[in-house]
Design a protein around this motif. Structure first.
Motif, PDB file in Angstrom:
ATOM      1  N   HIS A  54      29.237   6.620  22.181  1.00 40.86           N
ATOM      2  CA  HIS A  54      28.416   6.686  20.976  1.00 40.86           C
ATOM      3  C   HIS A  54      29.264   7.048  19.764  1.00 40.86           C
ATOM      4  CE1 HIS A  54      28.513  10.728  22.793  1.00 40.86           C
ATOM      5  NE2 HIS A  54      28.485  11.183  21.551  1.00 40.86           N
ATOM      6  N   TYR A  55      28.668   6.820  18.590  1.00 40.72           N
ATOM      7  CA  TYR A  55      29.292   7.182  17.320  1.00 40.72           C
ATOM      8  C   TYR A  55      28.463   8.266  16.633  1.00 40.72           C
ATOM      9  CZ  TYR A  55      31.299   2.404  17.771  1.00 40.72           C
ATOM     10  OH  TYR A  55      31.912   1.252  18.202  1.00 40.72           O
ATOM     11  N   LEU A  80      26.042  10.659   8.864  1.00 41.23           N
ATOM     12  CA  LEU A  80      25.174   9.500   9.089  1.00 41.23           C
ATOM     13  C   LEU A  80      23.718   9.759   8.736  1.00 41.23           C
ATOM     14  CD1 LEU A  80      24.447   6.724  10.378  1.00 41.23           C
ATOM     15  CD2 LEU A  80      24.529   7.840  12.604  1.00 41.23           C
ATOM     16  N   PHE A  83      24.053   5.250  17.955  1.00 40.37           N
ATOM     17  CA  PHE A  83      24.355   6.260  16.945  1.00 40.37           C
ATOM     18  C   PHE A  83      23.781   7.594  17.420  1.00 40.37           C
ATOM     19  CE2 PHE A  83      24.191   2.726  13.624  1.00 40.37           C
ATOM     20  CZ  PHE A  83      25.542   2.776  13.331  1.00 40.37           C
ATOM     21  N   SER A 129      24.009   0.596  16.748  1.00 34.06           N
ATOM     22  CA  SER A 129      24.972  -0.055  15.864  1.00 34.06           C
ATOM     23  C   SER A 129      25.031  -1.545  16.170  1.00 34.06           C
ATOM     24  CB  SER A 129      26.355   0.581  16.025  1.00 34.06           C
ATOM     25  OG  SER A 129      26.889   0.269  17.297  1.00 34.06           O
TER      26      SER A 129
END
Length: 255
Positions: free
Chosen positions: A170-171, A241, A137, A131
């Motif tokens: 993290h995402y 995502l 991610f 990101s």
């Protein structure tokens, strides 16, 4: 003579039937792959001046190294850290996991000229992209065998990220710290195949899964690519995502 004519007519009928079946089979298997090659060099500078992030261009690849530390507060920082902030999000079922944020050493080798892969590759657990603040991610799974995020999502902090057992923050879903800062239609980062990730809005409207392909992206004009580019979008629903794998051919991720 009559029998001969009947046999010839029967042969012609069978030949036509076989030819028709083969034509239909060929048509059904026609899965074309785009040969368009994109150029993402124009957005590389967006990774300038980000704490904990360095990059270089080596041939046809962008190599980005990050310590993976978020530039925002979280209840997952150690309580003595100035970045620590108790959970103040909106999830009534929030449940802190036992991990704390720790610095990492992750290097992404990302194609500068991405194109659609002929054979699509599934994303793995762990980092699948970076990101715009250097945080990794992750894909839509909580663990092996495609475990859904149903329960894990309750451990996401107020900025919708969390650390795993080695402290890697993290995402999996929308990085709301970035979208609140940059805008919901903004460029948010890159996946390992070189294709950009954008927020949940485009042209003033909210993107839904039905607007996207199996890989959770589409081709359209963006503010950074006025001639259009394939790109992924964050959405509010699973898979969030990335869908059935990378649209392009991923580079390497090492840590």
């Amino acid at each position: 003579m009559k029998n001969y004519k009947i046999m010839m007519l029967l042969f012609a009928f069978l030949s036509f039937g076989c030819s028709s079946d083969e034509d239909n089979l060929d048509s059904g298997n026609d899965q074309s792959t785009s040969d368009t090659v994109y150029d993402i060099r124009s957005i590389v500078s967006k990774f300038d001046n980000i704490d904990g992030v360095t990059y270089s261009i080596n041939g046809d690849f962008l190599e980005i190294t990050t310590n993976g530390l978020p530039d925002h507060k979280s209840p997952y920082w150690e309580q003595g850290n100035v970045m620590y902030e108790a959970y103040n999000g909106t999830n009534p079922n929030w449940n802190k996991n036992p991990n704390t944020i720790q610095a990492q050493n992750i290097t992404f080798k990302i194609p500068l000229y991405p194109k659609e892969a002929t054979i699509k590759e599934a994303t793995s657990l762990g980092p699948i992209g970076i990101s715009l603040n250097g945080v990794a991610f992750f894909n839509q799974y909580a663990g092996p065998n495609n475990q859904p995020l149903t329960n894990e999502i309750n451990s996401f902090d107020q900025y919708l990220g969390h650390p795993q057992n080695s402290g890697q923050y993290h995402y999996h879903i929308e990085p709301v710290y970035l979208t609140s800062k940059l805008g919901k239609s903004s460029f948010l980062g890159l996946l390992a195949d070189g294709f950009p990730v954008y927020g949940p809005e485009e042209n003033g409207g909210t993107i839904t899964n039905s607007d996207l392909d199996d890989y959770h992206g589409h081709v359209s004009v963006t503010p950074d690519f006025p001639n259009g580019i394939y790109h992924y979008h964050i959405t509010s629903d699973d898979p969030y995502l990335n869908g059935s794998g990378y649209y392009g051919t991923p580079g390497n991720v090492s840590q």
